[in-house]
Design a protein around this motif. Structure first.
Motif, PDB file in Angstrom:
ATOM      1  N   SER A 364       3.622  21.096  23.776  1.00 44.68           N
ATOM      2  CA  SER A 364       2.828  21.792  24.740  1.00 44.68           C
ATOM      3  C   SER A 364       2.273  22.899  23.734  1.00 44.68           C
ATOM      4  CB  SER A 364       3.242  22.554  25.793  1.00 44.68           C
ATOM      5  OG  SER A 364       4.552  23.228  25.514  1.00 44.68           O
ATOM      6  N   VAL A 365       2.812  23.602  22.550  1.00 43.56           N
ATOM      7  CA  VAL A 365       2.435  24.839  21.837  1.00 43.56           C
ATOM      8  C   VAL A 365       1.579  24.171  20.632  1.00 43.56           C
ATOM      9  CG1 VAL A 365       3.148  26.711  20.211  1.00 43.56           C
ATOM     10  CG2 VAL A 365       4.292  26.324  22.542  1.00 43.56           C
ATOM     11  N   LEU A 366       2.242  23.021  20.198  1.00 46.82           N
ATOM     12  CA  LEU A 366       1.362  22.458  18.533  1.00 46.82           C
ATOM     13  C   LEU A 366       0.610  21.660  19.220  1.00 46.82           C
ATOM     14  CD1 LEU A 366       4.594  22.203  16.761  1.00 46.82           C
ATOM     15  CD2 LEU A 366       3.297  24.003  16.590  1.00 46.82           C
ATOM     16  N   GLN A 367       0.416  20.819  20.232  1.00 49.95           N
ATOM     17  CA  GLN A 367      -0.423  19.914  20.475  1.00 49.95           C
ATOM     18  C   GLN A 367      -0.643  18.649  19.482  1.00 49.95           C
ATOM     19  OE1 GLN A 367      -2.595  20.102  23.460  1.00 49.95           O
ATOM     20  NE2 GLN A 367      -0.891  21.572  23.913  1.00 49.95           N
ATOM     21  N   ASN A 368       0.369  18.390  19.196  1.00 50.61           N
ATOM     22  CA  ASN A 368       0.427  17.108  18.050  1.00 50.61           C
ATOM     23  C   ASN A 368       2.031  16.691  18.186  1.00 50.61           C
ATOM     24  OD1 ASN A 368       1.159  15.930  15.283  1.00 50.61           O
ATOM     25  ND2 ASN A 368      -1.021  15.995  15.458  1.00 50.61           N
ATOM     26  N   TRP A 369       2.071  15.559  18.373  1.00 52.14           N
ATOM     27  CA  TRP A 369       3.730  14.944  18.630  1.00 52.14           C
ATOM     28  C   TRP A 369       4.349  14.908  17.260  1.00 52.14           C
ATOM     29  CZ3 TRP A 369       6.297  15.223  22.878  1.00 52.14           C
ATOM     30  CH2 TRP A 369       5.623  15.150  24.035  1.00 52.14           C
ATOM     31  N   GLY A 370       3.488  14.671  16.318  1.00 55.63           N
ATOM     32  CA  GLY A 370       4.029  14.327  14.936  1.00 55.63           C
ATOM     33  C   GLY A 370       4.567  15.848  14.515  1.00 55.63           C
ATOM     34  N   TRP A 371       3.997  17.057  14.574  1.00 54.97           N
ATOM     35  CA  TRP A 371       4.341  18.278  14.284  1.00 54.97           C
ATOM     36  C   TRP A 371       5.428  18.836  15.254  1.00 54.97           C
ATOM     37  CZ3 TRP A 371       3.822  19.007   9.461  1.00 54.97           C
ATOM     38  CH2 TRP A 371       2.428  18.753   8.832  1.00 54.97           C
ATOM     39  N   ALA A 372       5.515  18.343  16.366  1.00 60.61           N
ATOM     40  CA  ALA A 372       6.611  18.575  17.213  1.00 60.61           C
ATOM     41  C   ALA A 372       7.777  18.236  16.829  1.00 60.61           C
ATOM     42  CB  ALA A 372       6.171  18.043  18.772  1.00 60.61           C
ATOM     43  N   ILE A 373       7.727  16.666  16.281  1.00 61.22           N
ATOM     44  CA  ILE A 373       8.916  16.212  15.665  1.00 61.22           C
ATOM     45  C   ILE A 373       9.444  16.977  14.583  1.00 61.22           C
ATOM     46  CG2 ILE A 373      10.035  14.261  14.636  1.00 61.22           C
ATOM     47  CD1 ILE A 373       7.991  12.470  16.103  1.00 61.22           C
ATOM     48  N   VAL A 374       8.645  17.226  13.713  1.00 57.93           N
ATOM     49  CA  VAL A 374       9.138  18.280  12.468  1.00 57.93           C
ATOM     50  C   VAL A 374       9.930  19.654  13.023  1.00 57.93           C
ATOM     51  CG1 VAL A 374       8.246  19.533  10.367  1.00 57.93           C
ATOM     52  CG2 VAL A 374       7.338  17.099  10.974  1.00 57.93           C
ATOM     53  N   ALA A 375       8.998  20.123  13.981  1.00 55.30           N
ATOM     54  CA  ALA A 375       9.404  21.465  14.460  1.00 55.30           C
ATOM     55  C   ALA A 375      10.943  21.322  15.033  1.00 55.30           C
ATOM     56  CB  ALA A 375       8.604  22.057  15.465  1.00 55.30           C
ATOM     57  N   LEU A 376      11.218  20.339  15.822  1.00 49.07           N
ATOM     58  CA  LEU A 376      12.305  20.103  16.590  1.00 49.07           C
ATOM     59  C   LEU A 376      13.399  19.784  15.628  1.00 49.07           C
ATOM     60  CD1 LEU A 376      14.050  19.411  19.204  1.00 49.07           C
ATOM     61  CD2 LEU A 376      13.317  17.244  19.261  1.00 49.07           C
ATOM     62  N   VAL A 377      13.278  19.048  14.463  1.00 52.03           N
ATOM     63  CA  VAL A 377      14.285  18.786  13.626  1.00 52.03           C
ATOM     64  C   VAL A 377      14.606  20.109  12.745  1.00 52.03           C
ATOM     65  CG1 VAL A 377      14.928  17.660  11.370  1.00 52.03           C
ATOM     66  CG2 VAL A 377      13.581  16.550  13.228  1.00 52.03           C
ATOM     67  N   TRP A 531      13.415  11.433  10.221  1.00 55.53           N
ATOM     68  CA  TRP A 531      14.642  11.087   9.077  1.00 55.53           C
ATOM     69  C   TRP A 531      14.038  11.843   7.724  1.00 55.53           C
ATOM     70  CZ3 TRP A 531      18.718   9.011  10.933  1.00 55.53           C
ATOM     71  CH2 TRP A 531      19.753   8.771  10.056  1.00 55.53           C
ATOM     72  N   ILE A 532      12.707  11.952   7.584  1.00 61.40           N
ATOM     73  CA  ILE A 532      12.266  12.577   6.335  1.00 61.40           C
ATOM     74  C   ILE A 532      12.552  14.020   6.328  1.00 61.40           C
ATOM     75  CG2 ILE A 532      10.266  12.980   4.833  1.00 61.40           C
ATOM     76  CD1 ILE A 532       9.079  10.144   5.493  1.00 61.40           C
ATOM     77  N   THR A 533      12.096  14.355   7.571  1.00 63.18           N
ATOM     78  CA  THR A 533      12.079  15.956   7.756  1.00 63.18           C
ATOM     79  C   THR A 533      13.783  16.285   7.674  1.00 63.18           C
ATOM     80  OG1 THR A 533      10.153  15.883   9.206  1.00 63.18           O
ATOM     81  CG2 THR A 533      11.627  17.790   9.170  1.00 63.18           C
ATOM     82  N   ASN A 534      14.454  15.871   8.359  1.00 58.18           N
ATOM     83  CA  ASN A 534      15.953  15.952   8.031  1.00 58.18           C
ATOM     84  C   ASN A 534      16.443  16.023   6.778  1.00 58.18           C
ATOM     85  OD1 ASN A 534      18.755  16.416   9.437  1.00 58.18           O
ATOM     86  ND2 ASN A 534      18.895  14.445   8.366  1.00 58.18           N
ATOM     87  N   ASN A 535      15.827  15.005   5.920  1.00 55.23           N
ATOM     88  CA  ASN A 535      16.259  14.756   4.623  1.00 55.23           C
ATOM     89  C   ASN A 535      15.799  16.050   3.720  1.00 55.23           C
ATOM     90  OD1 ASN A 535      17.676  12.521   5.055  1.00 55.23           O
ATOM     91  ND2 ASN A 535      16.131  10.985   3.934  1.00 55.23           N
ATOM     92  N   ILE A 536      14.685  16.331   3.825  1.00 59.10           N
ATOM     93  CA  ILE A 536      14.176  17.322   3.139  1.00 59.10           C
ATOM     94  C   ILE A 536      14.915  18.792   3.131  1.00 59.10           C
ATOM     95  CG2 ILE A 536      12.169  18.838   2.525  1.00 59.10           C
ATOM     96  CD1 ILE A 536      10.588  16.076   3.207  1.00 59.10           C
ATOM     97  N   LEU A 537      15.064  19.086   4.589  1.00 61.56           N
ATOM     98  CA  LEU A 537      15.624  20.154   4.907  1.00 61.56           C
ATOM     99  C   LEU A 537      17.328  19.976   4.330  1.00 61.56           C
ATOM    100  CD1 LEU A 537      14.354  20.838   8.626  1.00 61.56           C
ATOM    101  CD2 LEU A 537      13.772  21.824   6.570  1.00 61.56           C
ATOM    102  N   SER A 538      17.928  19.282   4.533  1.00 58.52           N
ATOM    103  CA  SER A 538      19.030  18.932   4.029  1.00 58.52           C
ATOM    104  C   SER A 538      19.355  19.206   2.494  1.00 58.52           C
ATOM    105  CB  SER A 538      19.788  17.558   4.408  1.00 58.52           C
ATOM    106  OG  SER A 538      19.833  17.650   5.788  1.00 58.52           O
ATOM    107  N   ILE A 539      18.306  18.659   1.698  1.00 56.61           N
ATOM    108  CA  ILE A 539      18.113  18.848   0.204  1.00 56.61           C
ATOM    109  C   ILE A 539      18.053  20.424  -0.022  1.00 56.61           C
ATOM    110  CG2 ILE A 539      17.134  18.271  -1.832  1.00 56.61           C
ATOM    111  CD1 ILE A 539      16.501  15.538  -0.634  1.00 56.61           C
ATOM    112  N   ALA A 540      17.096  20.831   0.606  1.00 59.98           N
ATOM    113  CA  ALA A 540      16.978  22.274   0.407  1.00 59.98           C
ATOM    114  C   ALA A 540      18.072  23.244   0.677  1.00 59.98           C
ATOM    115  CB  ALA A 540      15.753  22.900   1.261  1.00 59.98           C
TER     116      ALA A 540
END
Length: 561
Positions: A364-377, A531-540
């Motif tokens: 509802s804030v980002l208006q894009n389900w892809g970016w909402a997934i990234v933000a949720l992770v 899964w990619i978002t989770n991987n990148i954040l975990s690596i960082a």
């Protein structure tokens, strides 16, 4: 400890191979070896029954009775009125009704695209050579109008601009003095159809009819269903007493279905991935629920309710609803208790529902389900930051002492018992727990599995674009770019982890990411993005903690000899 880890790794590896083999068999049109899906009759049988189903529902039940589940296959026609298909359109629906019984035999969703051909609209209910899926109602308890009785149509066929409601009327001639009138009411922007059944007794004797409502569907999987993950297709019944109960077509075929047959609440539904249909009666109305085999590869779920005795000249009206549309959680929750359960989260529903709520708020804030997934992770990683920090700190310690362990293993390779003792001594002296990196991650696994089911089950992902080439988060990446990135990030994460002392374990740790990556090439893009978002954040985070602890990031590359 080494033996335990080796055993766990081999179990995971073996189970992964079993899953991959089964999915490969299904992908090639063969029967799964280890985890077969419930079998039903072949598509050819369904196609054969598609054209005859309207005249044989079911062939085994010719007599008209009041027994629950015994819905008539045919009834004497009261007139020779020509059969007609009535096409009706609202802003979100294109419906087709059959004047034989006034049944809904097709619905097309103008806001949802077909999974196989994105240039076409999604069709759920259908009566064609490929699919049989209809919503029917009628009367039993005597020779009364049924879903086989010819009816006359009246009403408008298009919801005009400025108009919010459309009413359709189907009226039968009298059968033994009894007339059935069905009035369907369509609302702008809604997938819920109001259905009013009016029964008129113009005979000279009292009658006690019962009203049945059923959904009839073939047992074939929806077109375009993935061979790499399984979602339920079939009937479901909900009551307050037994809650949500899915029924496999195979159980109906074998007469092994166990359902709550009598209740004064709940609903009956036909469910598939992303979409569902359900008959809804008002709370407090007593009904008999049933599932049954109608014909070869044709099944029904429905309910029967008594209308009380009608004296000559009397009429009785019962209003109910038919939902047939996408599994939008907020819409389902508002309709009737428990209807949101057709959106199947499995045994992790308690975690999945709040995760979906949070995902919806982010959208509802980002208006894009892809970016909402990234933000949720990102939010989940923040919530588990300190737990992950402990895991990565433990891994960093293991990595720091790894050279000492490798030297010891080489020195004592001919004395396994002393090697094990020396290894435990090193762990005690260095205050390292070899399982310290596993437990914090294990705690988080249910959360990420729940999020997996949220993304897999949410119809909002269908046809939802992210960026550039990703125009449908529910479909696989057409160019396999996301799965390739996911594979690279998974391998990078493996390289950053401490190498297991056992060479066989070390090799296995490199094979497993590759095996799982193959499956992700066929998964929806939204799941791969998560899964990619989770991987990148975990690596960082892992890189940052290693640096802080004075353990320079090193890449443990595989050594295959």
């Amino acid at each position: 400890m080494n033996d335990i880890r080796r055993t766990i790794l081999w179990v995971i590896f073996g189970f992964s191979l079993v899953l991959l083999w089964d999915q490969w068999q299904l992908h090639n049109g063969k029967k799964a070896t280890f985890f077969p899906k419930p079998e039903v009759a072949s598509t050819a049988s369904s196609n054969a029954s598609a054209n005859s189903s309207a005249n044989a529902l079911p062939s085994a039940t010719v007599a008209i009775t009041a027994t629950p589940g015994q819905v008539p296959s045919s009834a004497p026609a009261a007139s020779a009125a020509p059969r007609e298909k009535i096409e009706v359109e609202t802003d979100v629906l294109k419906l087709t009704f059959d004047t034989e019984g006034g049944s809904l035999v097709r619905n097309e969703f103008t806001q949802h695209r077909d999974l196989v051909d994105p240039n076409k609209n999604m069709v759920l209910l259908d009566q064609s050579a490929k699919r049989v899926y209809m919503a029917q109602t009628g009367l039993i308890g005597g020779n009364f109008p049924t879903h086989k009785t010819p009816m006359k149509f009246s009403g408008e066929r298009t919801l005009k601009d400025g108009q919010n409601e459309l009413a359709l009327r189907f009226e039968s001639d009298e059968l033994n003095g009894v007339k059935l009138i069905k009035t369907y009411t369509l609302q702008r922007g809604s997938y819920v159809v109001g259905v009013k059944h009016e029964v008129v007794n113009n005979s000279n004797a009292p009658v006690s009819p019962q009203l049945y409502m059923q959904l009839v569907r073939d047992g074939n999987a929806p077109e375009g269903e993935s061979a790499f993950y399984f979602t339920f297709t079939g009937p479901a019944i909900y009551t307050d007493a037994k809650k949500y109960n899915k029924v496999d077509f195979e159980d109906i075929e074998k007469n092994k279905a166990e359902i709550d047959k009598s209740s004064a609440n709940g609903y009956v539904a036909m469910v598939q991935h992303y979409f569902a249909s359900a008959w809804l009666l008002p709370e407090g109305v007593q009904r008999e629920n049933f599932v049954r085999k109608v014909d070869t590869n044709l099944y029904a779920v429905g309910m029967i309710t008594a209308l009380a005795e009608l004296a000559p000249g009397q009429s009785k009206t019962l209003s109910n609803q038919l939902f047939s549309g996408p599994q939008e959680e907020k819409v389902l929750e508002a309709l009737t208790p428990g209807l949101d359960l057709v959106k199947d989260y499995g045994w992790l529903a308690m975690l999945s529902k709040p995760l979906y709520w949070l995902l919806d708020q982010l959208h509802s804030v980002l208006q894009n389900w892809g970016w909402a997934i990234v933000a949720l992770v990102l939010l989940i990683k923040i919530a588990f930051y300190w737990l992950n920090a402990k895991a990565y700190a433990s891994m960093a310690k293991m990595k720091a002492i790894n050279p000492k362990i490798m030297e010891m293993r080489e020195r004592l390779k001919n004395n396994p018992q002393q090697m094990q003792q020396e290894m435990m001594k090193i762990y005690r002296e260095e205050k390292v727990n070899p399982m310290g990196g596993c437990f914090p991650i294990m705690v988080q696994i249910p959360v990420f599995i729940a999020l997996y089911w949220v993304l897999l089950s949410s119809v909002e992902m269908r046809n939802a674009p992210w960026v550039g080439w990703i125009q449908d988060l529910s479909a696989p990446d057409p160019y396999f770019i996301l799965p390739f990135i996911m594979t690279l990030t998974t391998l990078l994460q493996t390289a950053l982890n401490p190498a297991p002392p056992d060479p066989m374990q070390a090799k296995l740790m490199w094979f497993m990411p590759l095996i799982f990556s193959v499956m992700f090439f066929f998964f929806p893009a939204g799941l791969v993005l998560y899964w990619i978002t989770n991987n990148i954040l975990s690596i960082a985070q892992q890189w940052m903690i290693n640096t802080r602890m004075g353990v320079p990031p090193q890449f443990n590359l595989p050594k295959f000899k």
